[in-house]
Design a protein around this motif. Structure first.
Motif, PDB file in Angstrom:
ATOM      1  N   ARG A  33     -82.929 -32.620 -71.189  1.00  0.00           N
ATOM      2  CA  ARG A  33     -84.377 -32.550 -70.941  1.00  0.00           C
ATOM      3  C   ARG A  33     -84.715 -31.298 -70.116  1.00  0.00           C
ATOM      4  NH1 ARG A  33     -88.645 -36.142 -70.799  1.00  0.00           N
ATOM      5  NH2 ARG A  33     -90.293 -35.696 -69.306  1.00  0.00           N
ATOM      6  N   ILE A  34     -83.866 -30.994 -69.157  1.00  0.00           N
ATOM      7  CA  ILE A  34     -84.101 -29.802 -68.337  1.00  0.00           C
ATOM      8  C   ILE A  34     -83.993 -28.536 -69.178  1.00  0.00           C
ATOM      9  CG2 ILE A  34     -83.210 -28.469 -66.382  1.00  0.00           C
ATOM     10  CD1 ILE A  34     -82.230 -31.112 -65.181  1.00  0.00           C
ATOM     11  N   LYS A  35     -83.092 -28.547 -70.158  1.00  0.00           N
ATOM     12  CA  LYS A  35     -82.824 -27.362 -70.960  1.00  0.00           C
ATOM     13  C   LYS A  35     -83.799 -27.167 -72.124  1.00  0.00           C
ATOM     14  CE  LYS A  35     -79.249 -25.479 -68.993  1.00  0.00           C
ATOM     15  NZ  LYS A  35     -79.294 -24.088 -68.499  1.00  0.00           N
ATOM     16  N   ARG A  36     -84.659 -28.151 -72.382  1.00  0.00           N
ATOM     17  CA  ARG A  36     -85.547 -28.004 -73.533  1.00  0.00           C
ATOM     18  C   ARG A  36     -86.522 -26.857 -73.306  1.00  0.00           C
ATOM     19  NH1 ARG A  36     -89.601 -33.269 -73.112  1.00  0.00           N
ATOM     20  NH2 ARG A  36     -90.644 -32.645 -71.200  1.00  0.00           N
ATOM     21  N   ARG A  37     -86.953 -26.240 -74.405  1.00  0.00           N
ATOM     22  CA  ARG A  37     -87.790 -25.051 -74.320  1.00  0.00           C
ATOM     23  C   ARG A  37     -89.263 -25.403 -74.108  1.00  0.00           C
ATOM     24  NH1 ARG A  37     -85.576 -20.995 -79.085  1.00  0.00           N
ATOM     25  NH2 ARG A  37     -83.515 -20.596 -78.199  1.00  0.00           N
ATOM     26  N   HIS A  38     -89.810 -26.220 -74.991  1.00  0.00           N
ATOM     27  CA  HIS A  38     -91.225 -26.576 -74.928  1.00  0.00           C
ATOM     28  C   HIS A  38     -91.387 -28.036 -75.312  1.00  0.00           C
ATOM     29  CE1 HIS A  38     -90.952 -22.257 -76.154  1.00  0.00           C
ATOM     30  NE2 HIS A  38     -91.771 -22.122 -75.112  1.00  0.00           N
ATOM     31  N   ASP A  39     -92.521 -28.591 -74.995  1.00  0.00           N
ATOM     32  CA  ASP A  39     -92.804 -29.978 -75.359  1.00  0.00           C
ATOM     33  C   ASP A  39     -93.553 -30.006 -76.694  1.00  0.00           C
ATOM     34  OD1 ASP A  39     -92.939 -32.705 -75.257  1.00  0.00           O
ATOM     35  OD2 ASP A  39     -94.703 -32.755 -73.944  1.00  0.00           O
ATOM     36  N   THR A  40     -92.871 -29.568 -77.747  1.00  0.00           N
ATOM     37  CA  THR A  40     -93.486 -29.494 -79.072  1.00  0.00           C
ATOM     38  C   THR A  40     -92.812 -30.469 -80.027  1.00  0.00           C
ATOM     39  OG1 THR A  40     -91.978 -27.764 -79.826  1.00  0.00           O
ATOM     40  CG2 THR A  40     -94.011 -27.050 -78.721  1.00  0.00           C
ATOM     41  N   LEU A  41     -93.454 -30.674 -81.173  1.00  0.00           N
ATOM     42  CA  LEU A  41     -92.878 -31.547 -82.185  1.00  0.00           C
ATOM     43  C   LEU A  41     -91.586 -30.963 -82.734  1.00  0.00           C
ATOM     44  CD1 LEU A  41     -93.964 -34.245 -83.202  1.00  0.00           C
ATOM     45  CD2 LEU A  41     -94.889 -33.058 -85.200  1.00  0.00           C
ATOM     46  N   SER A  42     -91.555 -29.652 -82.920  1.00  0.00           N
ATOM     47  CA  SER A  42     -90.345 -28.999 -83.403  1.00  0.00           C
ATOM     48  C   SER A  42     -89.199 -29.160 -82.410  1.00  0.00           C
ATOM     49  CB  SER A  42     -90.619 -27.505 -83.656  1.00  0.00           C
ATOM     50  OG  SER A  42     -89.451 -26.831 -84.043  1.00  0.00           O
ATOM     51  N   GLU A  43     -89.496 -29.087 -81.127  1.00  0.00           N
ATOM     52  CA  GLU A  43     -88.478 -29.304 -80.091  1.00  0.00           C
ATOM     53  C   GLU A  43     -87.959 -30.734 -80.165  1.00  0.00           C
ATOM     54  OE1 GLU A  43     -85.902 -29.209 -77.082  1.00  0.00           O
ATOM     55  OE2 GLU A  43     -86.996 -27.399 -77.644  1.00  0.00           O
TER      56      GLU A  43
END
Length: 472
Positions: free
Chosen positions: A21-31
Motif C-alpha cells: 500500500r505504501i509503494k502504490r503509485r496512485h489511487d486509480t482503477l488501473s492501480e
C-alpha cells in the motif's frame, strides 16, 4: 510451536500487503486492478507463478499421485511444461494488446479490439461461469489442510479468517498486495516442499529405494496404462493452450511493465518444475508408508509431514499450503470484481460510472464472492463439483479469441462470440453426457468446434466489419 510458526508467517503476509500500500503509485482503477502496468520481470514472475502453483500443487498433486499413480503425474507436469513455451511467445503479445487498448480484464481486450459491447459482456459472463467455482476449490483445499493440521477452531471460523485475510489484502492495495504476498507464499511453499521431500528421501534411504519398493509391491502406481495414453496426451495439449487464456491469467499479464519483462519472466518459470521431484518422492513415500487414505488422498502430503517432521517444521509446510490457497483466492477475487464491476455492472447498469464508483463496486463484489464461496464450501461442498471439473473446458475456449486478436485481422465479433458459445455448449454437453470421443479429452473436441465456427462465421460476416490491425 507449529501454531506459532504458522501465525508469524500469516502476520508477515499482512505486513507485506501494507508495505504494498505504501509503494502504490496512485489511487486509480488501473492501480487497483493491474498495478498501473508497473511490475518489473521479477515481481511479475512471482505474481504469475503464484497463480500457477496454488494449493492444488502442494495438496492436489500428491493426492492425485496417491489416488492415480504415475498417470496423474505425467498429465499434471506435462501440460505445464508444454504451456511455458506457448506462454513465452503468446504472453508478450497479449501484454502489447492490453497496453494498446488500456485493458484491465480479458473482456476489456475483446470489447476494445472488436469494438463490440456485446462480445465484452458475453466474454465476461462466460468467464465468470467457470471462474467463480475456482474460489470454492481454494477454500476446499484450505479446509483439508487446516483440518489435518488439527486447528482448534471450527471450519467456518477458520475459513472465515482466511477469507478476511484475502479481503484485507485487496482493500489495502489491490493487485500490488497480491504480488507482494505471492513472494512470501512462494518462499514458504517451495521451502515446505523441499523439507517434506528431503525428509521422505532420507527416511526411505533414497529415491531408488522408494521406486524399487513400488515396482515390487505396487507396480501399477508407476506405470501409465496404454488405454489412458490418448486421454493423457490430448489433455496435455488442450490444457497447455488454455493455461494462459483464463481471465485471471490475462489480468496478471496486464500488470507487467513491458513485453520484455513478460518474456524474461517466462524464461525462468520452468525452474519451478524442479520442486516436483520433491513432491513426487513425498507422494510415493505416502503411497508406501501411509495406507488408508484411499477415501481422502488429498491428505497424503499433510500426513507425510506429520509422520516425518517435528511440529515447527509442520507449521512451515502448512503455512506454505495456506498461503498458496489464500494468494490464489485473492487474485481470483480481484479478477471477479474487475469483470463484474467493469464489464457487467458498468456496461449494463451505469455506463457513466466514475473510477471511484467502480472501485467501490469492486470491493463489495470481492466480499460477496468470498462469502458465497465460503458458504458453499462449508454448507454444500459438492454443489459446484461439476463446474469445478469443467473449469478448464471453459477457460480454454477463450484461446481462439486471443489468437484472433493477435494474428487474424479478418476475425469478427460475431464469429468470435459464436465460437465461444459453441465451444462452451459442446464441452458442457459432452461432459454431462459422460462422452469421451475416441478416448480424447472432450475439451479438445469442443475447442476444435470453437475454431471451426470462429473461422467459418468470421468469413461469412467479414463484410460487416472493417479489417482489424492485429498486434503480432
Amino acid at each position: 510451536m507449529k501454531l506459532l510458526v504458522f501465525g508469524v508467517i500469516m502476520m508477515t503476509s499482512l505486513a507485506l500487503a501494507y508495505y504494498a500500500r505504501i509503494k502504490r503509485r496512485h489511487d486509480t482503477l488501473s492501480e487497483f486492478f493491474v498495478a498501473e502496468r508497473s511490475f518489473a520481470s521479477l515481481l511479475f514472475f512471482f505474481l504469475a507463478v503464484g497463480e500457477i502453483y496454488s494449493i492444488g500443487t502442494l495438496v492436489g498433486f500428491p493426492g492425485g499421485i496417491y489416488a492415480g499413480g504415475a498417470t496423474y503425474a505425467v498429465w499434471f507436469m506435462g501440460y505445464i511444461l508444454l504451456a511455458y513455451p506457448i506462454g513465452y511467445f503468446i504472453n508478450p503479445l497479449i501484454w502489447r494488446a492490453g497496453k494498446q487498448y488500456q485493458s484491465e480484464t480479458g473482456p476489456d481486450l475483446l470489447q476494445s479490439h472488436f469494438n463490440s459491447k456485446g462480445l465484452g459482456i458475453l466474454a465476461a459472463i462466460s468467464g465468470l461461469v467457470f471462474i467463480i467455482p475456482w474460489g470454492q476449490l481454494q477454500f476446499a483445499g484450505l479446509e483439508v489442510v487446516l483440518h489435518a493440521f488439527k486447528v482448534s477452531l471450527s471450519p467456518m471460523m477458520t475459513l472465515s479468517l482466511a477469507g478476511l485475510l484475502a479481503l484485507i489484502y485487496i482493500v489495502l492495495s489491490g493487485m500490488r498486495a497480491v504480488a507482494m504476498v505471492a513472494v512470501l507464499k512462494d518462499i514458504f511453499m517451495i521451502l515446505g516442499i523441499i523439507i517434506i521431500g528431503s525428509a521422505a528421501w532420507f527416511a526411505a534411504h533414497g529415491a531408488g529405494a522408494i521406486f524399487t519398493q513400488l515396482i515390487v509391491s505396487r507396480k501399477a502406481a508407476v506405470v501409465v496404462p496404454a488405454h489412458a495414453v490418448p486421454f493423457v496426451l490430448s489433455t496435455i495439449v488442450f490444457q497447455a493452450m488454455g493455461f494462459y487464456a483464463s481471465p485471471f491469467g490475462l489480468q496478471y499479464v496486464f500488470t507487467a511493465r513491458s513485453s520484455r519483462a513478460v518474456a524474461k519472466a517466462q524464461v525462468f518459470m520452468p525452474l519451478y518444475m524442479l520442486m516436483y521431484v520433491f513432491l513426487i518422492i513425498a507422494a510415493f513415500f505416502a503411497v508406501l508408508h501411509i495406507p488408508g487414505l484411499a477415501k481422502a488422498p488429498d491428505l497424503a502430503i499433510i500426513m507425510a509431514s506429520a509422520h516425518l517432521l517435528p511440529g515447527w517444521l509442520q507449521g512451515v509446510v502448512v503455512a506454505g499450503a495456506a498461503l498458496s490457497a489464500i494468494v490464489v483466492l485473492t487474485g481470483l477475487s480481484l479478477t471477479v470484481s474487475a469483470i463484474v464491476s467493469k464489464n457487467v455492472l458498468r456496461q449494463l447498469i451505469k455506463p457513466g460510472a466514475s473510477e471511484q464508483q467502480i472501485k467501490r463496486w469492486a470491493q463489495v463484489v470481492v466480499g460477496v464472492y468470498l462469502g458465497i464461496s465460503l458458504l458453499l464450501t462449508v454448507l454444500a461442498p459438492h454443489l459446484m463439483l461439476n463446474l469445478i471439473n469443467t473449469a478448464y473446458y471453459g477457460f480454454t475456449q477463450f484461446f481462439p479469441a486471443i489468437l484472433a486478436v493477435l494474428f487474424w485481422p479478418r476475425a469478427t465479433a460475431i464469429g468470435v462470440g459464436t465460437g465461444l458459445i459453441v465451444g462452451d455448449i459442446i464441452a458442457l454437453s459432452l461432459y454431462f453426457a459422460h462422452v469421451l470421443p475416441w478416448g480424447l479429452n472432450l475439451g479438445l473436441i469442443a475447442l476444435l468446434g470453437n475454431f471451426i465456427v470462429t473461422v467459418g462465421v468470421s468469413l461469412l460476416t467479414r463484410a460487416q466489419q472493417a479489417k482489424k490491425e492485429v498486434v503480432a
